[in-house]
Design an enzyme around this catalytic site. Structure first.
Site, mmCIF file in Angstrom:
data_model
loop_
_atom_site.group_PDB
_atom_site.id
_atom_site.type_symbol
_atom_site.label_atom_id
_atom_site.label_comp_id
_atom_site.label_asym_id
_atom_site.label_seq_id
_atom_site.Cartn_x
_atom_site.Cartn_y
_atom_site.Cartn_z
ATOM 1 N N ASP A 84 2.547 -9.065 9.357
ATOM 2 C CA ASP A 84 0.998 -9.255 9.102
ATOM 3 C C ASP A 84 0.617 -10.806 9.208
ATOM 4 O OD1 ASP A 84 -0.257 -6.514 8.728
ATOM 5 O OD2 ASP A 84 1.542 -6.613 7.434
ATOM 6 N N ARG A 88 2.961 2.544 9.314
ATOM 7 C CA ARG A 88 2.241 3.293 10.246
ATOM 8 C C ARG A 88 3.084 4.091 11.207
ATOM 9 N NH1 ARG A 88 -3.564 2.561 10.386
ATOM 10 N NH2 ARG A 88 -4.130 0.710 9.214
ATOM 11 N N ALA A 111 4.041 3.988 1.100
ATOM 12 C CA ALA A 111 4.630 4.681 2.247
ATOM 13 C C ALA A 111 5.848 3.136 2.610
ATOM 14 C CB ALA A 111 3.578 4.772 3.264
ATOM 15 N N GLN A 163 -2.645 -11.873 8.140
ATOM 16 C CA GLN A 163 -3.039 -11.733 6.476
ATOM 17 C C GLN A 163 -2.418 -12.697 5.711
ATOM 18 O OE1 GLN A 163 -2.906 -7.576 4.499
ATOM 19 N NE2 GLN A 163 -0.612 -8.288 4.195
ATOM 20 N N HIS A 222 9.726 -3.196 3.318
ATOM 21 C CA HIS A 222 9.435 -3.551 2.063
ATOM 22 C C HIS A 222 10.537 -3.814 1.278
ATOM 23 C CE1 HIS A 222 5.720 -1.034 3.312
ATOM 24 N NE2 HIS A 222 5.119 -2.186 2.839
ATOM 25 N N HIS A 258 9.162 1.277 3.446
ATOM 26 C CA HIS A 258 10.242 1.216 4.190
ATOM 27 C C HIS A 258 11.181 0.109 4.105
ATOM 28 C CE1 HIS A 258 8.008 -1.722 6.274
ATOM 29 N NE2 HIS A 258 6.851 -0.907 6.302
ATOM 30 N N MET A 293 0.850 -1.302 -0.025
ATOM 31 C CA MET A 293 -0.012 0.129 0.000
ATOM 32 C C MET A 293 0.845 1.151 -0.124
ATOM 33 S SD MET A 293 -3.423 -0.865 2.030
ATOM 34 C CE MET A 293 -3.132 -0.626 3.667
ATOM 35 N N SER A 336 6.752 -0.644 9.983
ATOM 36 C CA SER A 336 5.265 -0.369 9.510
ATOM 37 C C SER A 336 5.272 0.976 8.967
ATOM 38 C CB SER A 336 4.416 -0.823 10.647
ATOM 39 O OG SER A 336 3.367 -0.144 10.335
HETATM 40 O O1 PAF Z 1 -0.285 -5.567 3.676
HETATM 41 C C1 PAF Z 1 -0.539 -4.810 2.767
HETATM 42 O O2 PAF Z 1 0.134 -3.787 2.636
HETATM 43 C C2 PAF Z 1 -1.857 -4.863 2.367
HETATM 44 O O3 PAF Z 1 -2.778 -5.399 3.051
HETATM 45 C C3 PAF Z 1 -1.907 -5.582 1.006
HETATM 46 C C4 PAF Z 1 -1.657 -6.897 0.970
HETATM 47 C C5 PAF Z 1 -1.045 -4.752 -0.062
HETATM 48 C C6 PAF Z 1 -3.631 -5.527 0.312
HETATM 49 O O4 PAF Z 1 -3.947 -4.037 0.290
#
Ligand code: PAF
Length: 264
Positions: A135, A173, A8, A138, A13, A10, A6, A171
């Site tokens: 996550d 955030r 932003a 997720q 990522h 760091h 999404m 994160s």
């Molecule tokens: O983990 C995230 O950044 C989001 O939940 C994802 C997997 C890109 C889906 O929008």
């Protein structure tokens, strides 16, 4: 190979993208590593949270290049969702609604995640996709979705969490934390160390909640669960995954780690 994000971006990522680029090279995947940057409105249950979510496309593109991405895809909302019913939400796996975790706090969140992941896979047609362990729920939800592309199941590749020097999980955030809250957030990871001294999971949950609260955080949940189903453990279970969510300085933070009972 796709790394859904999404934005932003760091160092966490960057680790996902580097791992994705390396895997794409190793497997001779022609398209290399594609990074998607899309702040998905359907996974936010609080419009203010969606509004506040940090956006930094130019810096993100530079990080992607630096980390070895072959291509960045930053679609607009109408491109991902051309019509409201364009991409029906896939059936939600049971792990998305394991009691007392994310669904209890963010109802509908994982339906939005499943919808967008399904759609991003439709757009990019990957053979594999990188997801961060940060996550954890997720990751299990996306694995359990079992999405396919071109008749083959898309492989979900987990990447370990990257932490700041004080242990705080990276994160997007974290950028919203004001200095005092950021300092306090550095104490949160100590909860995992305290939990590792517990002799059973019930004690580990209580210890974790207390340790998080000592950092000034408002605890949403602190739970030790089966790592894959995220269901509560049976009495006497000696290992699992510890997951927590807190609010600190108005910012919601989540983290997780493996847990094993201390020997007597
Ligand atoms: O983990 C995230 O950044 C989001 O939940 C994802 C997997 C890109 C889906 O929008």
């Amino acid at each position: 190979m796709v790394v859904p994000t999404m934005g932003a971006l760091h160092a966490g990522h960057a680790a996902l993208i580097r791992a994705g680029a390396a895997l794409a090279r190793e497997r001779h995947l022609g398209a290399g590593c594609i990074v998607t940057i899309f702040v998905n409105p359907t996974q936010f249950n609080d419009p203010a949270d969606l509004e506040r979510y940090p956006r930094s496309l130019e810096a993100d593109a530079a990080l992607c290049r630096e980390a070895g991405a072959a291509c960045v895809l930053a679609p607009a909302v109408h491109e991902v969702y051309p019509k409201p019913d364009f991409s029906p939400t896939p059936a939600l796996p049971a792990v998305a609604t394991s009691p007392g975790l994310e669904d209890a706090r963010r109802p509908g969140h994982f339906a939005g995640v499943c919808q967008v992941v399904h759609r991003l896979f439709e757009i990019t047609g990957p053979t594999c996709a990188m997801f961060g362990e940060k996550d954890w729920q997720q990751l299990q939800v996306v694995r359990a979705l079992g999405l396919s592309w071109g008749g083959r199941r898309v492989e979900i590749v987990p990447v370990p969490t990257v932490r700041e020097a004080d242990g705080l999980a990276m994160s997007s955030r974290n950028a919203q934390l004001l200095p005092l809250a950021r300092r306090a957030a550095g104490g949160l990871a100590a909860a995992f160390v305290e939990a590792s001294r517990a002799r059973n999971w019930e004690e580990a949950e209580a210890t974790t909640a207390r340790a998080l609260a000592r950092s000034g955080a408002e605890v949403e949940y602190a739970a030790v669960r089966d790592p894959l189903t995220l269901l509560p453990l049976p009495p006497g279970a000696r290992e699992g995954r510890i997951l927590w969510a807190v609010r600190l300085g108005g910012v919601r933070l989540i983290d997780n780690a493996p847990w094993r009972a201390a020997s007597a």
